[in-house]
Design a protein around this motif. Structure first.
Motif, short mmCIF file in Angstrom:
data_model
loop_
_atom_site.label_atom_id
_atom_site.label_comp_id
_atom_site.label_asym_id
_atom_site.label_seq_id
_atom_site.Cartn_x
_atom_site.Cartn_y
_atom_site.Cartn_z
N GLY A 35 -2.58 5.76 -2.22
CA GLY A 35 -2.26 6.98 -2.15
C GLY A 35 -1.72 7.80 -1.13
O GLY A 35 -1.61 9.71 -2.09
N HIS A 36 -0.70 7.54 -0.84
CA HIS A 36 0.07 8.54 -0.12
C HIS A 36 1.17 8.38 -1.11
O HIS A 36 2.00 9.22 -0.52
N LEU A 37 0.97 7.98 -2.18
CA LEU A 37 2.86 7.67 -3.00
C LEU A 37 2.69 8.62 -4.08
O LEU A 37 3.36 8.80 -4.31
N LEU A 38 1.72 8.61 -4.52
CA LEU A 38 1.48 8.96 -5.65
C LEU A 38 0.31 10.30 -5.83
O LEU A 38 -0.33 10.47 -4.37
N THR A 39 -0.08 10.87 -6.63
CA THR A 39 -0.43 12.36 -7.09
C THR A 39 -1.91 11.78 -7.07
O THR A 39 -2.31 10.51 -7.96
N GLY A 40 -3.06 12.35 -6.98
CA GLY A 40 -3.82 11.71 -7.26
C GLY A 40 -4.37 11.78 -8.83
O GLY A 40 -5.04 10.68 -9.09
N ASP A 160 4.60 -2.17 -13.88
CA ASP A 160 3.92 -2.34 -14.59
C ASP A 160 2.93 -0.75 -15.19
O ASP A 160 3.21 0.14 -15.73
N ASN A 161 2.23 -0.92 -13.76
CA ASN A 161 0.92 -0.02 -14.19
C ASN A 161 1.48 1.04 -13.01
O ASN A 161 0.16 3.10 -13.30
N LEU A 162 2.40 1.41 -12.32
CA LEU A 162 2.44 2.67 -11.03
C LEU A 162 4.16 2.67 -12.07
O LEU A 162 5.02 2.19 -11.63
N PRO A 163 4.11 4.26 -11.18
CA PRO A 163 5.42 4.50 -11.30
C PRO A 163 6.61 4.65 -9.96
O PRO A 163 6.64 5.46 -9.61
N LEU A 164 6.19 3.10 -9.62
CA LEU A 164 7.53 2.72 -8.28
C LEU A 164 7.90 2.72 -9.03
O LEU A 164 8.12 1.00 -9.41
N PRO A 165 9.00 1.43 -7.75
CA PRO A 165 10.39 1.28 -8.00
C PRO A 165 9.01 -0.56 -7.78
O PRO A 165 8.89 -1.00 -6.45
#
Length: 173
Positions: A35-40, A160-165
């Motif tokens: 929640g604190h890393l991604l946009t809504g 895979d499902n998230l724009p995170l390293p």
């Protein structure tokens, strides 16, 4: 005086109560972890990949083993062991399983739930050459995974499902 809660870990079987509990856990953990890393909009898109129907199908898939850990009677976390996913490069010829999901709600972090859950995951995977995971590079559970002999491979890729390293971790026999 506070009484200790009984911690139990169970395989998830398809029934309405289990599907709802698992769906609620995934939603709550998604919000806590990302929640604190991604946009809504990004978080909503990620959580939309989980539906009760999809979870029921995944639970019934023989390649998957879903677990839920309980503190008393309350669902506190879950894990998914599966054959799916792009495995790390150095495991191409090995008999392996993937720990594709692992989380315990923050309110249960110090109760022994994550320890009970990882213990069950390791028992399930003991007949394999390795258990691997692809985790968010900033996951606060990384030290816990390292304590349980999951070692980074050095190989990195976006989740895979998230724009995170993401980082790959392997626990070998």
């Amino acid at each position: 005086m506070e009484t200790a809660q009984t911690i139990t870990t169970r395989f998830v079987v398809v029934n309405e109560a289990n599907i709802q509990a698992l769906f609620s856990l995934i939603t709550a953990l998604g919000n806590e972890q990302y929640g604190h890393l991604l946009t809504g909009k990004q978080l909503d898109a990620y959580l939309a990949t989980f539906t009760p129907q999809q979870l029921a199908s995944d639970i019934n898939n023989f390649s998957n083993q879903w677990l839920m850990v309980y503190a008393g009677n309350e669902p506190a976390g879950y894990a998914l062991i599966t054959s799916a996913g792009r495995r790390p490069d150095d495991l191409t010829d090995k008999k392996i399983k993937r720990l594709a999901g692992f989380g315990v709600l923050q309110q249960y972090a110090a109760t022994g739930c994550k320890e009970a859950l990882i213990k069950k995951c390791l028992q399930i995977s003991q007949s394999y050459d390795a258990l691997w995971m692809h985790e968010y590079a900033g996951n606060p559970l990384l030290p816990f995974f390292r304590e349980n002999n999951f070692l980074p491979t050095g190989q990195q890729a976006t989740l895979d499902n998230l724009p995170l390293p993401g980082v790959y971790l392997i626990r070998r026999k």
